[in-house]
Scaffold this active site. Sequence first.
Site, PDB file in Angstrom:
ATOM      1  N   GLU A  17      -1.349  -2.516 -10.219  1.00 16.77           N
ATOM      2  CA  GLU A  17      -1.289  -3.693  -9.339  1.00 16.77           C
ATOM      3  C   GLU A  17      -0.121  -4.621  -9.677  1.00 16.77           C
ATOM      4  O   GLU A  17       0.603  -5.065  -8.784  1.00 16.77           O
ATOM      5  CB  GLU A  17      -2.616  -4.446  -9.334  1.00 16.77           C
ATOM      6  CG  GLU A  17      -3.791  -3.656  -8.744  1.00 16.77           C
ATOM      7  CD  GLU A  17      -3.559  -3.148  -7.323  1.00 16.77           C
ATOM      8  OE1 GLU A  17      -2.604  -3.598  -6.667  1.00 16.77           O
ATOM      9  OE2 GLU A  17      -4.336  -2.277  -6.866  1.00 16.77           O
ATOM     10  N   GLU A  73       0.844  -1.212   0.000  1.00 15.79           N
ATOM     11  CA  GLU A  73       0.000   0.000   0.000  1.00 15.79           C
ATOM     12  C   GLU A  73       0.869   1.248   0.000  1.00 15.79           C
ATOM     13  O   GLU A  73       0.557   2.237  -0.666  1.00 15.79           O
ATOM     14  CB  GLU A  73      -0.950   0.011   1.202  1.00 15.79           C
ATOM     15  CG  GLU A  73      -1.817  -1.237   1.356  1.00 15.79           C
ATOM     16  CD  GLU A  73      -2.519  -1.689   0.103  1.00 15.79           C
ATOM     17  OE1 GLU A  73      -2.886  -0.838  -0.734  1.00 15.79           O
ATOM     18  OE2 GLU A  73      -2.696  -2.925  -0.059  1.00 15.79           O
TER      19      GLU A  73
HETATM   20  N1  TRP Z   1      -6.154  -1.575  -4.477  1.00 18.97           N
HETATM   21  C1  TRP Z   1      -6.101  -2.421  -3.328  1.00 18.97           C
HETATM   22  C2  TRP Z   1      -4.735  -3.037  -3.308  1.00 18.97           C
HETATM   23  O1  TRP Z   1      -4.372  -3.798  -4.137  1.00 18.97           O
HETATM   24  C3  TRP Z   1      -7.093  -3.504  -3.225  1.00 18.97           C
HETATM   25  C4  TRP Z   1      -8.539  -3.268  -3.501  1.00 18.97           C
HETATM   26  C5  TRP Z   1      -9.129  -3.192  -4.672  1.00 18.97           C
HETATM   27  C6  TRP Z   1      -9.596  -3.303  -2.578  1.00 18.97           C
HETATM   28  N2  TRP Z   1     -10.498  -3.176  -4.559  1.00 18.97           N
HETATM   29  C7  TRP Z   1     -10.790  -3.249  -3.283  1.00 18.97           C
HETATM   30  C8  TRP Z   1      -9.636  -3.367  -1.216  1.00 18.97           C
HETATM   31  C9  TRP Z   1     -12.042  -3.333  -2.654  1.00 18.97           C
HETATM   32  C10 TRP Z   1     -10.870  -3.442  -0.585  1.00 18.97           C
HETATM   33  C11 TRP Z   1     -12.061  -3.434  -1.304  1.00 18.97           C
HETATM   34  O2  TRP Z   1      -3.930  -2.727  -2.493  1.00 18.97           O
HETATM   35 ZN    ZN Z   2      -2.588  -2.986  -4.846  1.00 22.92          ZN
END
Ligand code: TRP
Ligand code: ZN
Length: 900
Positions: free
Chosen positions: A327, A305
């Site tokens: 990602e 994060e």
């Molecule tokens: N972007 C976040 C990560 O990869 C994860 C994420 C995407 C997320 N959609 C979500 C977390 C919905 C909670 C709910 O670090």
């Molecule tokens: Zn991520």
Amino acid sequence: MRTETPVTLYLKDYAPPAWLIDTVDLHVAIFEGHADVKTRLACRRNPAAVAGPMVLNGEALELVSLTLDGTPLDPARYAQAGERLTIDASLPDECMLETVVRIHPDKNTQLSGLYRSKDGYFTQCEAEGFRRITFFPDRPDVMAKFSCAVEADRERFPQLLSNGNPVAAGACAGDATRHWARWEDPYAKPCYLFALVAARLDVLEDEYVTASGRRVQLQIFVEPGKLDQCGHAMAALKKAMRWDEQRFGLEYDLDRYMIVAVGDFNMGAMENKGLNIFNTKYVLARPDTATDADYQGIDRVVAHEYFHNWTGNRVTCRDWFQLSLKEGLTVFRDQEFGADTHSRAVTRIQEVRALRIGQFPEDAGPMAHPIRPASYAEINNFYTATVYNKGAEVIRMMHTLLGRDAFRRGMDLYFRRHDGQAVTCEDFVAAMQDASGVDLTQFRRWYARAGTPRLHAETAYDAVARRYTLTLTQHLAPTAYEKRLAESGQPVVEGVLHIPVALGLVLPDGSDAPLRLAGEPNAVGTTRVLSLTEPTQTFIFEGVPAAPVASLLRDFSAPVLLELDQTDFELAHLMAHDSDAFNRWEAGQRLATRVLLAGVAAGGSGTDWIPDAFVAACGRVLDDGLAGDPALAAEALNLPAEAVLAEAVVAQGDTIDPEAIHTARVTLRRHLAARLRDKLEAVWTTLAPTTAYAPDGSQVGQRALRNACLAYLAESDAEYLQASVVPRLTAQLAAGGNMTNQIAALATLANLDLPEREAALADFYSHWQTEALVIDKWFSVQATSRLPGTVGHMRALMQHPAFDLKNPNRVYALIRGFCGANPRHFHAADGSGYALAADVISDLQAMNPQVASRIARSFDRWRQFDAGRQAHARAALERIAAVEDLAKDVAEVVGNALKA
Ligand code: TRP
Ligand code: ZN
């Protein structure tokens, strides 16, 4: 909360937004039972887009008022249809739009948007949750500066947080029981990075001084009473901040970095600008409550994060088709962080194991997609192992092809070009190509092609000419994805991939041959990265002094399935001598797979199929584990998972028999336990702990190997088990203070049909009933038990007072534990496992479609089983498909499963 009929969106239809938003001013007032959200949007026509109406997304919002430049908007000038608010095209080029909406966070069980968890309010906006808070163009290419005032009861919600910096706070005029705080984020961002929190939380404070000397305030907020479980997450954060400065020259850019932990959360964590929101699972840890794996998970997710602040936030995605831009790259970065701070080899082995368990089957199943899909119905279904983990492999392949320095120049150029922008995967590859001079035109196909390529290798050695010839051939068959594309009239991407194949040649004495390709004057090193760019290519090595054993795909240089015929003797040679630690492990896995497939062919019975040479090789692994690296030895003793063996069976063109796979694997473990008992005992004795628990590298490796030995010893005959093993299991459970050892013992006992099992489970529960994350483990070990009757036991556990369908961690622990990690019982021949899953998914889909949809993915491989199981699986899938108002997340997954 019902959605529109699923509509498929296409990458090719991308058009820039007709309107941009420069600033967003939010005022969120939280009351008992509802919240009122006032929003001011400074809107401006996009000079770079075709003129059009303003389109705002909104879901589950009650519109209270709508004004344009201070005047209520004539209802004739806007239309609310489905989940859209469309305002006519005759707007001034710049205008101020103000909306007031009412929402109901207490009823928000989807955990998307603003929701209540226990005694606080939290948000989750990625991917499309912001539209459940207010009307807004909810797409990542609309980047705005946000300010947000949060207002709530002072007593119950002392902390009021949002992104950026706190700028003002006070008591509410006319109601001294309420207070407010205003936050401003100086960086423009897409709305998916917005966050707010109103809760009563304890906070752990620290400080970080950046490389350039700026002071950053660090805060971790947790449920009251849990401060003693935050230290590791804080240490991980500081390590990650330093690492990103050193490895990529990237510094943090705000004065404050906040992490808030919440017990109800759909995924791992979320990178909201300056205000990360985390699943408690990736924050809380204490030696007596968290395992070594939990500590490592925290390191990785905290780093992940944090790294998003540059790869995701400063440079974001143009649209959700580009999800892997942030990602895949950020997973690659957290993997490298893990490799630099723990053991590189063990880290890589664990990542490849996860890829084989989670991504290869996905690429072979009905939801197959490339790391950048060309279409989707529900974006939440594409936060997948493919986008994340194969996406990271694609970044890693570029790193391998360019080398570390050129890759770093590519990153630098990417940020120089695109800081503050919303961009595409092409933009990233272009920066890598331009900074390195390496032509990545053909490499780009990895973004558009689904499926796991097969890499076939043929070798020949000419002793007289001292010449070694390697011929590589690549194959990539169409997947379910290409079928879906063709059905919807989309062009199918074809063509050969650019595959980096790292190779070494191991000589009979165990050393690496110097590598000189034909035509080269001198040898260049002992590991070479070959670029396979044709369907078939031959590589000739000169001056090879003796017949070598090929070590292909060192460090797993490409996410492919290798077809290379090697004898047991050659694999044993690699296991013993390969200078590449990953390939030493890999040789052991290939040997074990070969043995186990023979066992599966024998229906799992007997032991004739177990060669003595394999037992001897495992014995050497145990000796080496004591002499050298215990963590690597533990990995080597971990036989291929049942799910990985199932894919190997499919690759042979056979039907999966989950009973035979399970029986063969258990039989092999029992055989090893009987034949290697003395060595297992020796390791157990030698590695007894001598110091207090710490989650550091050497202790982690020793515990992993020691507990692996104990689990093998628990495969012994009943007499030895009762006399010598069960007492150790119960003692380890009773010792306390170390959850790694406790859970290792409990998981082992959970597979044994003994009275000690029930007693241990009951004790563990009563001791830990107030620690939610530990109770999750209690559910998991039962869900993954081998014992007969597990399906019935699952039904009882679903009725247990501590089970809660509304809590994602509980559902993942119990239901995903069973459906995803207990193949033998989930695929029970009588269909009882499938029926259980169908019941849960049908109930859960209305409550939490994202989590229900993840569980529904358990059916992906249903067509690879025998006719009886297929009939049961089809019935279960059809029962889910027939649920009234089925959530579109689940509808897409089940629809694809049924049509593939
Ligand atoms: N972007 C976040 C990560 O990869 C994860 C994420 C995407 C997320 N959609 C979500 C977390 C919905 C909670 C709910 O670090
Ligand atoms: Zn991520």
